[in-house]
Design an enzyme around this catalytic site. Structure first.
Site, short mmCIF file in Angstrom:
data_model
loop_
_atom_site.label_atom_id
_atom_site.label_comp_id
_atom_site.label_asym_id
_atom_site.label_seq_id
_atom_site.Cartn_x
_atom_site.Cartn_y
_atom_site.Cartn_z
N HIS A 132 67.57 44.02 -44.11
CA HIS A 132 66.90 44.53 -45.32
C HIS A 132 67.20 43.71 -46.57
O HIS A 132 66.58 43.93 -47.61
CB HIS A 132 67.31 45.99 -45.58
N GLY A 140 69.20 48.75 -48.62
CA GLY A 140 69.49 49.35 -47.31
C GLY A 140 70.82 48.93 -46.72
O GLY A 140 70.88 48.57 -45.54
N ASP A 168 65.63 47.67 -34.58
CA ASP A 168 66.32 48.65 -35.43
C ASP A 168 65.35 49.80 -35.76
O ASP A 168 64.14 49.59 -35.82
CB ASP A 168 66.78 47.95 -36.72
N HIS A 170 64.75 51.08 -38.43
CA HIS A 170 64.13 50.91 -39.75
C HIS A 170 63.38 49.59 -39.81
O HIS A 170 63.81 48.59 -39.22
CB HIS A 170 65.22 50.97 -40.84
N ASP A 250 70.57 52.12 -34.03
CA ASP A 250 70.12 53.41 -34.58
C ASP A 250 68.82 53.91 -33.96
O ASP A 250 68.37 55.01 -34.27
CB ASP A 250 70.03 53.36 -36.13
N TYR A 289 74.76 54.16 -36.58
CA TYR A 289 75.66 54.97 -37.41
C TYR A 289 76.40 56.02 -36.60
O TYR A 289 77.05 56.89 -37.15
CB TYR A 289 74.85 55.57 -38.57
ZN LIG Z 1 68.39 50.80 -39.21
#
Ligand SMILES: [Zn+2]
Length: 391
Positions: A132, A140, A168, A170, A250, A289
């Site tokens: 990010h 991020g 990922d 995101h 994640d 996470y």
């Molecule tokens: Zn992520």
């Protein structure tokens, strides 16, 4: 296939502190698991990477922004102006001791990974994947963007077509933005729809930019179908001679910051499938996470990339590593027993939902249209029958 594991002392510590989602043992857990399982033999010992120099980092990031990171770290906090302009010192991107070093080492590791990949290896840099990071702004949890440097290094070494694939949860927005106007790079991001940073939507597409916004609770069957019917056709069409993969943990079932539900063996298979597309392969970490799902996923990925067998049940030493972990973001009652005893998740098959079918259909339709509109692109250029069609 030669495989290299790249690491550094700073990644064995958490860096971020307090209740930040990254204040969990990540790369250190992966290393401890690999050590407990005997996966760092004489030929597979981890390589320690060095920080990239300021001059190297300035190739992509603006000097004013780098000054702001360094002065914020020296002052143990960002000024109001730097916070507003560069998003440093916010809850999301906090200033902490060792910030510059850690970010510079992630870039140095990505550049080393690219050099090793260019020599024909697969290089795994789990401390990397800060996808990010923007040219002049933190975003991020990312300050610098190490995947960008892996790609630039591969291009410097003579690779002509670099494919970036981001698993990922995101959107890989920073990498996409960095190469939006570079015809040598294609970015392909799979991420959960409606999640931060809220970009990479179904309409956000281009000839060298593919976004696959995935429905929540995506299961293994859906992930496999998307890989085979959407990711691979798009990737093959580009005909890469190098790949850079961000393998954020994640997207896995059990992560507190997403609600995708794929299992680690599907992620391993997906990374292997993408890595088979080109002779130079860099694999970077990314988000993740939940320390149990992350540690198991990335340790298992190293086993797969380096050709080592994953036991069905973990030996005592590896269980002790998993038992020692803690995480405020994952409630005790949500911690699956399998996270403490095995490495491979139990499979999570399921129905292929209409929204998943629609995503695949839209991608394939776009690809077909693009082959007509951009016959000079990748594979289309190499197919004589296509040339005749468009002549
Ligand atoms: Zn992520």
């Amino acid at each position: 296939m030669t495989a290299h594991f790249i690491t550094a002392a700073c990644f064995r510590q958490t860096g971020y502190s307090g209740n930040h989602p990254l204040a969990i043992p990540r790369v250190g857990t992966v290393e401890r698991l690999c050590q407990a399982l005997g996966w760092f033999g004489p030929g597979d010992a981890p390589l320690e990477c060095l920080p990239a120099s300021r001059a190297e980092i300035e190739r992509f990031h603006m000097p004013e922004y780098l000054d702001a990171i360094q002065r914020s770290e020296a002052a143990r906090g960002a000024s109001a102006e730097d916070r507003a302009r560069y998003q440093i010192g916010t809850l999301e991107n906090p200033v902490f001791e060792g910030l510059w070093h850690r970010a510079a080492v992630s870039v140095g590791g990505a550049m080393l990974a690219a050099r090793l990949a260019h020599q024909g290896a697969v290089a795994f840099h789990p401390g990397g994947g800060t996808q990010h990071g923007l040219r002049a702004r933190a975003s991020g949890f990312c300050f610098l963007n190490d995947p960008v440097f892996a790609i630039l290094t591969l291009l410097d070494l003579g690779r002509r077509r670099v494919l970036y694939v981001d698993f990922d949860a995101h959107h890989g927005d920073g990498v996409e933005a960095a190469f939006l106007h570079d015809p040598r790079v294609m970015t392909l991001s799979l991420h959960e729809v409606g999640r931060w940073p809220f970009t990479g939507g179904a309409e956000d597409q281009g000839p060298r930019r593919c976004n696959l916004p995935l429905p929540p609770c995506l299961n293994d069957s859906e992930f496999d179908r998307i890989l085979v019917q959407a990711v691979l056709p798009v990737a093959r069409d580009f005909a890469p001679d190098a790949v850079v993969v961000t393998v954020g943990a994640d997207a896995l079932q059990g992560d507190p910051l997403s609600s995708l539900a794929i299992t680690n063996s599907r992620l391993w298979a997906a990374v292997e499938t993408v890595c088979a597309l080109a002779p130079a392969r860099v694999v970077l970490g990314g988000g993740g996470y939940n320390p149990w799902t992350l540690g198991r996923a990335w340790a298992g990925l190293w086993a797969r990339l380096s050709g080592q067998e994953i036991p069905a049940q973990l030996p005592k030493a590896a269980r002790a590593v998993l038992a020692s972990l803690d995480c405020d973001l994952v409630e005790e009652e949500d911690r699956a027993p399998a996270w403490f005893a095995t490495l491979a998740d139990p499979p999570n098959p399921g129905p292929i939902r209409p929204e998943t079918e629609a995503l695949i259909a839209a991608t394939r339709k776009r690809l077909a249209a693009q082959d007509v509109a951009f016959p000079q692109n990748g594979r289309a250029r190499q197919r004589p029958e296509q040339k005749r069609t468009h002549a």
